[in-house]
Write an enzyme that holds these catalytic residues in place. Sequence first.
Site, mmCIF file in Angstrom:
data_model
loop_
_atom_site.group_PDB
_atom_site.id
_atom_site.type_symbol
_atom_site.label_atom_id
_atom_site.label_comp_id
_atom_site.label_asym_id
_atom_site.label_seq_id
_atom_site.Cartn_x
_atom_site.Cartn_y
_atom_site.Cartn_z
ATOM 1 N N GLU A 139 -10.711 -9.086 -4.360
ATOM 2 C CA GLU A 139 -9.547 -8.520 -5.037
ATOM 3 C C GLU A 139 -8.717 -9.597 -5.732
ATOM 4 O OE1 GLU A 139 -8.874 -4.457 -2.415
ATOM 5 O OE2 GLU A 139 -7.550 -6.167 -2.063
ATOM 6 N N ASP B 79 0.837 -1.203 0.000
ATOM 7 C CA ASP B 79 0.000 0.000 0.000
ATOM 8 C C ASP B 79 0.869 1.249 0.000
ATOM 9 O OD1 ASP B 79 -2.232 -1.530 0.026
ATOM 10 O OD2 ASP B 79 -3.000 -0.813 1.949
ATOM 11 N N ALA C 287 -8.886 0.803 6.257
ATOM 12 C CA ALA C 287 -8.997 -0.633 6.552
ATOM 13 C C ALA C 287 -10.085 -0.960 7.556
ATOM 14 C CB ALA C 287 -7.650 -1.160 7.052
ATOM 15 N N ALA C 288 -11.044 -0.056 7.737
ATOM 16 C CA ALA C 288 -12.066 -0.281 8.755
ATOM 17 C C ALA C 288 -12.887 -1.539 8.458
ATOM 18 C CB ALA C 288 -12.984 0.929 8.854
ATOM 19 N N GLY C 289 -13.278 -1.722 7.205
ATOM 20 C CA GLY C 289 -14.048 -2.904 6.844
ATOM 21 C C GLY C 289 -13.266 -4.188 7.031
ATOM 22 N N ASP C 290 -11.977 -4.147 6.736
ATOM 23 C CA ASP C 290 -11.125 -5.326 6.917
ATOM 24 C C ASP C 290 -10.960 -5.655 8.399
ATOM 25 O OD1 ASP C 290 -10.780 -5.190 4.158
ATOM 26 O OD2 ASP C 290 -8.993 -3.943 4.347
ATOM 27 N N LYS D 44 -6.971 -6.346 0.819
ATOM 28 C CA LYS D 44 -8.058 -6.684 1.732
ATOM 29 C C LYS D 44 -7.853 -8.056 2.361
ATOM 30 C CE LYS D 44 -12.161 -5.205 1.249
ATOM 31 N NZ LYS D 44 -12.033 -4.083 2.191
ATOM 32 N N GLY D 45 -7.265 -8.990 1.613
ATOM 33 C CA GLY D 45 -6.989 -10.304 2.192
ATOM 34 C C GLY D 45 -5.971 -10.229 3.312
#
Length: 330
Positions: A142, A15, A256-259, A42-43
């Site tokens: 992704e 990133d 990265a909140a969702g992750d 995301k992984g």
Amino acid sequence: MARDGVLVVGSITADVTAFSRRLPRRGETVLGDDFTLFLGGKGANQAVAAARAGAPTWMAGCVGEDLFRGIVMDSLREHGVHTSEVRTVPGRTGVAHIRVDASGENDIVITPLANAALTTEMVDLSIAATRDRTRVMLLQLEVPAAVTRHAAAAGAEAGLTVVLDPAPAQELPEDVWAHVDIVTPNESEATALTGIEVHGFESAERAARWFLDRGVRQALITLGGAGAVSVLRAADGSDVTSRFPAFPVVPVDTTAAGDAFTGALGAALAAGLGNDDAVRRGMAAGALATTVAGASPSLPDRTAVSALLAAHPPLSSHPAPAHITEGAAS
């Protein structure tokens, strides 16, 4: 050996993040305030979140042969993620270019590169290698959609609880939903996938039922500062709806909140926690992730999540989730 682990099948990126007071308009150049280079994807973010939440965690994905490989592999290991199922393929490691403004909002361009090399055969090998230790499989979008679809089916067949974060939102084979136990979209992703404009609790509940009507057991739709909605379909065909309030934090970077949410949720489920407790742990992790800049650096550990939960117990400043049992689904 206990089956209390998490297998994450998905993307791994480097990133590259630029921070500025505001995001540039089309064709405009702005001066930035800072720059970072961290593990992302995301992984990988979900894997780090699950590991930091205390779950034995394996990452299944692909990296390239470039300089970024060492950065992302070292970072996965430093966060406690097992990397035996990460394959090195010819070419370059995936890259995400992220821009973040002063309010914490962001936009992202992802170049998959090595992530596109993940195959169904690799997924099968990873499931076989870890099935004696894992209870939960986490997925995102992704890597190639056909691989995600295969992973969901193979994970379900292996007895894993399959959790899909459908991001970035894209069209999926219709039969994938029958293999998904829990889906965790945010408002925009739920809107894109269902065609239902999600802008609050009631519309989120309608969108959740779109997923349930296609075979998903539980839909968890996150609503940012408004909290989250869960709709779970019981064996008798009735729906149980729960509304979860958000935790009060000051956001810095929402990358990265969702992750964090999905990773902590997966870890809690793998540890055997009940549904409401697992959702609250996921929400606490997601809230904390917004308070730190960057993707993997923002993912909180179990101690921080427990502290936030203790500061906002369900029966004090945050009431218990409101459960609404609906009639039999049509």
